[in-house]
Design an enzyme around this catalytic site. Sequence first.
Site, PDB file in Angstrom:
ATOM      1  N   GLU A  69       0.834  -1.217   0.000  1.00 33.65           N
ATOM      2  CA  GLU A  69       0.000   0.000   0.000  1.00 33.65           C
ATOM      3  C   GLU A  69       0.862   1.258   0.000  1.00 33.65           C
ATOM      4  O   GLU A  69       0.774   2.076   0.904  1.00 33.65           O
ATOM      5  CB  GLU A  69      -0.874   0.013   1.273  1.00 33.65           C
ATOM      6  CG  GLU A  69      -1.676  -1.231   1.524  1.00 33.65           C
ATOM      7  CD  GLU A  69      -2.172  -1.329   2.979  1.00 33.65           C
ATOM      8  OE1 GLU A  69      -1.854  -0.437   3.809  1.00 33.65           O
ATOM      9  OE2 GLU A  69      -2.867  -2.304   3.282  1.00 33.65           O
ATOM     10  N   PRO A  70       1.719   1.437  -1.004  1.00 29.48           N
ATOM     11  CA  PRO A  70       2.561   2.638  -0.987  1.00 29.48           C
ATOM     12  C   PRO A  70       1.768   3.901  -1.335  1.00 29.48           C
ATOM     13  O   PRO A  70       0.889   3.865  -2.207  1.00 29.48           O
ATOM     14  CB  PRO A  70       3.614   2.353  -2.064  1.00 29.48           C
ATOM     15  CG  PRO A  70       2.971   1.374  -2.990  1.00 29.48           C
ATOM     16  CD  PRO A  70       1.949   0.607  -2.199  1.00 29.48           C
ATOM     17  N   GLY A  71       2.067   4.981  -0.670  1.00 25.00           N
ATOM     18  CA  GLY A  71       1.423   6.266  -0.954  1.00 25.00           C
ATOM     19  C   GLY A  71       2.475   7.294  -1.327  1.00 25.00           C
ATOM     20  O   GLY A  71       2.764   7.533  -2.502  1.00 25.00           O
ATOM     21  N   CYS A 102      -2.449  33.883   9.216  1.00 25.40           N
ATOM     22  CA  CYS A 102      -2.254  34.515  10.515  1.00 25.40           C
ATOM     23  C   CYS A 102      -1.994  33.494  11.613  1.00 25.40           C
ATOM     24  O   CYS A 102      -2.840  33.247  12.475  1.00 25.40           O
ATOM     25  CB  CYS A 102      -3.468  35.381  10.843  1.00 25.40           C
ATOM     26  SG  CYS A 102      -3.761  36.554   9.526  1.00 25.40           S
TER      27      CYS A 102
HETATM   28  C1  PLP Z   1      -1.217   6.176   5.019  1.00 24.25           C
HETATM   29  C2  PLP Z   1      -1.261   4.711   4.822  1.00 24.25           C
HETATM   30  C3  PLP Z   1      -0.506   4.096   3.821  1.00 24.25           C
HETATM   31  C4  PLP Z   1       0.455   4.859   2.950  1.00 24.25           C
HETATM   32  O1  PLP Z   1       1.531   5.372   3.679  1.00 24.25           O
HETATM   33  P1  PLP Z   1       2.748   6.085   2.903  1.00 24.25           P
HETATM   34  O2  PLP Z   1       3.685   6.447   3.998  1.00 24.25           O
HETATM   35  O3  PLP Z   1       2.190   7.257   2.218  1.00 24.25           O
HETATM   36  O4  PLP Z   1       3.318   5.074   1.962  1.00 24.25           O
HETATM   37  C5  PLP Z   1      -0.642   2.735   3.646  1.00 24.25           C
HETATM   38  N1  PLP Z   1      -1.477   2.001   4.420  1.00 24.25           N
HETATM   39  C6  PLP Z   1      -2.212   2.558   5.396  1.00 24.25           C
HETATM   40  C7  PLP Z   1      -3.109   1.708   6.201  1.00 24.25           C
HETATM   41  C8  PLP Z   1      -2.135   3.914   5.633  1.00 24.25           C
HETATM   42  O5  PLP Z   1      -2.850   4.460   6.619  1.00 24.25           O
END
Ligand code: PLP
Length: 424
Positions: free
Chosen positions: A284-286, A353
Site C-alpha cells: 500500500e505505498p502512498g 495569521c
Molecule cells: C497512510 C497509509 C498508507 C500509505 O503510507 P505512505 O507512507 O504514504 O506510503 C498505507 N497504508 C495505510 C493503512 C495507511 O494508513
Amino acid sequence: MSPQNLPGQPHLAYRNNELFLEEIRLSDLVREHGTPLFVYSKGAMLAALAAYQRGFAGRNVQICYAMKANSTLGVIQVFAQAGCGFDIVSGGEMDRVVTAGGKAAKTIFSGVGKTSAEMRRALHAGVSCFNVESEAELEVLSELALSMGMRAPVSIRVNPNVDPKTHPYISTGLKDSKFGVAHQRVVQTYQRAAKLAGIQVVGIDCHIGSQITQEEPYLDAVARMLDLVQAIEAAGVSIRHLDFGGGLGINYNDDRPPPADLLWKKLLALLDARGFGDRPLMIEPGRSLVGNAGVCLTEVLYLKPGEQKNFCIIDAAMNDLPRPAMYQAFHQIVPLTPGVEASGTWDVVGPVCESGDWIGHDRTLAVKQGDLLAVLSAGAYCMSMASNYNSRGRAAEILVDGTQADVIRQRETIMDQISKENLL
Ligand SMILES: *Cc1c(COP(=O)(O)O)cnc(C)c1O
C-alpha cells in the site's frame, strides 16, 4: 548549457537557468495559471511505480496506491490506468476511485474508524478486502454483511510493535498506537473472525508508519508478521494474502531511503527463506509513488528583513503545504530562475495569521519581490491535506506528461467555498 538535474529529482532540471518539469518550463505554467500552483510529473509517478514493479517481478502482487497521499482524480487515473489497485480510508475515497475508473475489486478499505454507512457502500461496490482494526469493528462488519446477504472479505491489521524511526505523528506500529490489533491479541482476534458468519478471513496486514528511510523496520515487521501467520494457522485459521502496508520514505532533505526494488528483493528473499514465497502479496505505498513527482509553485510577495530574522513572504501557505506546520517537515525550496548570488538567509513564510505558517526556516536564497519559487517534494500529503483556512481558495493542479500540461483541478473560487453556507 546542458540540463542540470536536481539531486533526487530526476524529472526536474534547469535548462538555460530556467526550471523545467519534464518538457515544460514551469514559469510558462505560472503565467497561464497563476500561483500557488501544484504541478505533477506523470513520468515521475510511473517511474516510482516501476521501481516497485521491478522489485516484485514474477510475483503475485497487487500494488494498492494509498490514495490519501494525493487523491485528485487525475492522479488516481494515472495509477488506475497503470493497473494499480487502491488503499482507501473513507467512503469519499471509495467514490473517488469509482469516479476515476479504478476497480473496487482491486481496492482495500483501511482505517481505524469506518462507519456503517462507509462499510455498506464498500460492500456494495465490491472491495477486495476490509483491513479491520478491532474486534468491535469485526462484529459490526459481520452483521452488516449478513444483512446484505454477503460475507465480507477481511484482513486484520496487526500491530507488530516495531519502531519505524520516523516522526512520532507518522509512526503507527508501536504498542501505544491507536492503529492495528495488539500483537498478543492477534490469534484470538482471528479465531473470533473465523467464527463470524458474515466474515471471510482472506489475509493479514500491517503498516508501521510513514517516511521510513531505513530497511531494518521493514525486515523486523515482515519477520514478526510471518511469526504471527504461523501462530494463526497453527490455531486453525488459514490466511491467503500477506499485505505489508506502505510507508517507504522519499528524499526531502538528503534522506536516503532504500530504493523500492532493492528493498523488496530483500524482503522477498526473507519470505522465500521462511517458505511464504508463494503467498499472494499486497502493498500500500502512498508517499513513495507521488511525493517527489510534485512541486508547488509560488510567488515572493514581500521581503521583510529584520534584526533577528529575515522573512520571505510567499503566496503559498500552511493551508496549501501543511507538512511543515504539522510535522516540522522539510521541503526544499528553489528558484524557478536562479539569481547570481544569494541575497541572504530567509525564513520562508506564508500569509496565514499563525506563527506556525512557515514553509522553510533559514534558507539561503537569491530572491527579490516578484520572484517565483518551487517548493519541492510536494506531491504527497499537500493538496490532499489542503484546507480553506483564512478563506484561502485551494490551489490549481496541473499534470505534466512530456510536452503536455493538463489542468486536473481548477483553482477554487470564493463561490466554491461559500456555496454550502446559509446566511441567517
Ligand atoms: C497512510 C497509509 C498508507 C500509505 O503510507 P505512505 O507512507 O504514504 O506510503 C498505507 N497504508 C495505510 C493503512 C495507511 O494508513
